[in-house]
Design an enzyme around this catalytic site. Structure first.
Site, PDB file in Angstrom:
ATOM      1  N   GLU A 277       0.847  -1.205   0.000  1.00 33.37           N
ATOM      2  CA  GLU A 277       0.000   0.000   0.000  1.00 33.37           C
ATOM      3  C   GLU A 277       0.881   1.253   0.000  1.00 33.37           C
ATOM      4  O   GLU A 277       0.734   2.137   0.851  1.00 33.37           O
ATOM      5  CB  GLU A 277      -0.988  -0.021   1.175  1.00 33.37           C
ATOM      6  CG  GLU A 277      -1.950  -1.193   1.084  1.00 33.37           C
ATOM      7  CD  GLU A 277      -3.123  -1.152   2.059  1.00 33.37           C
ATOM      8  OE1 GLU A 277      -3.170  -0.250   2.921  1.00 33.37           O
ATOM      9  OE2 GLU A 277      -3.995  -2.043   1.966  1.00 33.37           O
TER      10      GLU A 277
ATOM     11  N   TYR B   1     -11.036  -4.740   1.043  1.00 36.29           N
ATOM     12  CA  TYR B   1     -11.735  -5.122   2.272  1.00 36.29           C
ATOM     13  C   TYR B   1     -13.230  -4.867   2.109  1.00 36.29           C
ATOM     14  O   TYR B   1     -13.631  -3.891   1.465  1.00 36.29           O
ATOM     15  CB  TYR B   1     -11.189  -4.330   3.465  1.00 36.29           C
ATOM     16  CG  TYR B   1      -9.834  -4.849   3.898  1.00 36.29           C
ATOM     17  CD1 TYR B   1      -9.722  -6.027   4.614  1.00 36.29           C
ATOM     18  CD2 TYR B   1      -8.667  -4.172   3.552  1.00 36.29           C
ATOM     19  CE1 TYR B   1      -8.477  -6.525   4.994  1.00 36.29           C
ATOM     20  CE2 TYR B   1      -7.417  -4.658   3.926  1.00 36.29           C
ATOM     21  CZ  TYR B   1      -7.331  -5.842   4.649  1.00 36.29           C
ATOM     22  OH  TYR B   1      -6.108  -6.347   5.022  1.00 36.29           O
TER      23      TYR B   1
ATOM     24  N   GLU C  10      -4.622  -8.965   0.010  1.00 35.76           N
ATOM     25  CA  GLU C  10      -5.375  -8.664   1.242  1.00 35.76           C
ATOM     26  C   GLU C  10      -6.839  -8.594   0.850  1.00 35.76           C
ATOM     27  O   GLU C  10      -7.228  -7.759   0.025  1.00 35.76           O
ATOM     28  CB  GLU C  10      -4.934  -7.339   1.875  1.00 35.76           C
ATOM     29  CG  GLU C  10      -3.577  -7.407   2.524  1.00 35.76           C
ATOM     30  CD  GLU C  10      -3.206  -6.140   3.298  1.00 35.76           C
ATOM     31  OE1 GLU C  10      -4.114  -5.434   3.786  1.00 35.76           O
ATOM     32  OE2 GLU C  10      -1.993  -5.869   3.393  1.00 35.76           O
TER      33      GLU C  10
HETATM   34  O1  AHR Z   1      -4.655  -6.073   7.262  1.00 40.77           O
HETATM   35  C1  AHR Z   1      -4.559  -4.899   8.003  1.00 40.77           C
HETATM   36  C2  AHR Z   1      -3.960  -3.759   7.209  1.00 40.77           C
HETATM   37  O2  AHR Z   1      -4.816  -3.402   6.162  1.00 40.77           O
HETATM   38  C3  AHR Z   1      -2.648  -4.019   6.533  1.00 40.77           C
HETATM   39  O3  AHR Z   1      -1.562  -3.876   7.368  1.00 40.77           O
HETATM   40  C4  AHR Z   1      -2.622  -2.980   5.454  1.00 40.77           C
HETATM   41  O4  AHR Z   1      -1.884  -3.362   4.331  1.00 40.77           O
HETATM   42  C5  AHR Z   1      -4.088  -2.763   5.137  1.00 40.77           C
HETATM   43  O5  AHR Z   1      -4.420  -1.432   5.111  1.00 40.77           O
END
Ligand code: AHR
Length: 522
Positions: free
Chosen positions: A193, A272, A327
């Site tokens: 990121e 996410y 992620e």
């Molecule tokens: O998974 C938690 C965090 O989410 C990670 O460290 C980061 O890469 C993302 O923003």
């Protein structure tokens, strides 16, 4: 070798207990195999964050918790059953503050973990412990190197330390620390990121950094040269906004114009499932509305993938560069009473359904998505396993990953179906999702997810070209959409055998509400 032509079709035929309007049509055509579903899409992510590593994996050799060289046995044994293909480590944001030399040798550096709770980082779990952990669970290394606060030289030294067979000073140091043979590092993440916690870089600035790291951070392991070489994974996007579109454009265009001196093999993408970052959904005690909202949100990953795969296709029509979803998962509000910097959340049947939906999406795009890592493996975000001192519980998401093991390196088989719809509180979702694949075991595997919180789905599977002779499998459902496994009641959400009927060459399946089902069809 005989080609098996197998087509499974859901007909509108009703069988006992079936009510009109509930059937969903489904057709599988095993005569049209697609790409391999790379086992690495079932990868995990273990960051130095909260109790993800310390307590979750590492308890130390002197712990009363049964362990092997400091790694807790209950966790290791549970992970072995998942056949975890790779583990991304040490971060995340932590990776851009990690200095590997603190984590080797007999005297470890005592540092801080400023991003995640500001706690002490004892560095007792370092390079050798990580590689030992991988050996114990039967997995492979995905290292994220420090591009944010480190140097090219520091990262280059780390990978030389790990991979050189020739007796350089660094290789001798590795030997002195107990590992004469070079390690294998199949995956290298070049930053994390970098548009945010990894240094808030512009795409152009990152591209310049990427070229340097990709050139100088070399893997010297003789077994990892040529076509078996380490995959270098560039930082990629984390959304559909214009800034992320520019990021993917810049990196892919830069790659297209590359000269002999650098290359990359993967582009990362993070996603996410969060609706409101300021006021996240709860992981416990929620209702059907929140269930439907989160599932709707998670399906938006399709638009994100369309956007960025579209850009990749423009610069890389041959699909040389893997999209690496390193992620992904649900991110809820911290559990009451927990350290907010530790990202502790529970894991419910909603998360099982969410996991299956995402894995299905990755499988459908197997030609481009060849690695993925759910965030995170233990005690953090959408975890497989929860621990508290000597206690351990397997989550609903763990069970989905276990049920999906047959899809690792299986050959994708196209499925067409009329998904139908499920509506609650004005939110409409597909009622059913499904993927199929020809496993390495030669069996045809079918995964069906019933998103409907209330209604079971009745399915007829008909083989075209060959009769279905038998079917066996498991289904994962739960009393409620927010059912969870706890340390006191660890088996509320566990897979159960599903009964199947074979009639006249057809398979009849009754799939429960809010469930994930995997069956092998012979
Ligand atoms: O998974 C938690 C965090 O989410 C990670 O460290 C980061 O890469 C993302 O923003």
């Amino acid at each position: 070798m005989r080609t098996i032509f197998l087509s499974l079709s859901l007909t509108c035929l009703l069988f006992a207990g079936r009510s009109a309007g509930q059937a969903v049509e489904l057709t599988i055509d095993a005569a049209k195999p697609g790409p391999m579903i790379n086992r690495h899409i079932f990868g995990q992510f273990a960051e130095h964050l909260g109790t993800g590593v310390y307590d979750g994996i590492w308890v130390g050799r002197d712990s009363k918790i049964p362990n092997t060289r400091g790694m807790r046995n209950d966790v290791v044994n549970s992970l072995r059953a998942l056949k975890v293909p790779n583990v991304r480590w040490p971060g995340g944001c932590f990776a851009d503050e990690y200095h590997w030399r603190n984590g080797i040798g007999s005297k470890r550096g005592i540092t801080l973990n400023p991003t995640w709770g500001g706690v002490i980082e004892p560095n007792t779990f370092g390079t050798h412990e990580f590689m030992d952990f991988l050996d114990q669970i039967g997995s492979e290394a995905f290292l994220s190197i420090n591009l944010g606060s480190g140097t090219v030289n520091e990262a280059a030294d780390w990978i030389e330390y790990m991979t050189s067979r020739q007796q350089t000073d660094l290789a001798k140091q590795r030997t002195a620390n107990g590992h004469p043979a070079p390690y294998k590092v199949p995956f290298l993440g070049i930053g994390n990121e970098s548009w945010d916690c990894g240094g808030n870089m512009s795409p152009d600035f990152y591209l310049s950094q990427l070229k340097m790291y990709a050139r100088f951070v070399r893997n010297f392991n003789p077994a990892q040269q040529g076509k078996d070489g380490m995959l270098r994974i560039a930082v990629g996007p984390g959304g559909t906004e214009q800034g992320f579109v520019d990021w993917t454009e810049t990196v892919m265009k830069g790659w297209k114009a590359r000269q002999w001196s650098w290359d990359m093999e993967g582009l990362s993408l993070h996603n996410y499932t969060v609706i409101n970052w300021e006021k996240k959904h709860s992981s416990v005690d929620f209702g059907e509305k929140e269930y439907a909202e989160i599932l709707k949100k998670t399906l938006e990953i399709n638009a994100l993938l369309d956007t960025h795969i579209g850009i990749m296709d423009k610069y890389d029509p041959e699909k040389k560069i893997a999209l690496v979803v390193d992620e992904w998962g649900a991110w809820y509000s911290p559990m009451p009473g927990s350290n907010p910097g530790f990202l502790v959340q529970q894991n419910s049947q909603r998360d099982a359904v969410l996991a299956a939906l995402n894995l299905n999406i990755f499988a459908r795009r197997a030609d481009r998505i060849r690695i993925a890592n759910i965030a995170q493996m233990i005690n953090v975000l959408q975890a497989m396993i929860l621990t508290d001192k000597e206690k351990m519980a397997l989550t609903p998401t763990y069970h989905v990953f276990k049920m999906y093991v047959p899809f690792q390196d299986a050959t994708f088989v196209p499925v067409t179906f009329n998904a139908g719809s499920y509506t609650h509180a004005g939110i409409t979702l597909p009622r059913v999702d499904a993927i199929a694949a020809k496993g390495k075991d030669g069996k045809l595997w079918l995964a069906v997810t019933n998103l409907d919180a209330n209604r079971p789905v009745e399915i007829d599977l008909k083989s075209v070209g060959a009769s279905v002779r038998s079917a066996a499998g498991e289904t994962l459902t739960a009393p409620k959409v927010d059912s969870i496994n706890t340390f006191d009641q660890p088996n509320t959400v566990t897979p159960k055998p599903i009964s199947t009927q074979v009639q006249g060459g057809k398979l009849l399946l009754n799939v429960p509400a809010r469930s994930v089902t995997v069956v092998a069809v012979a």
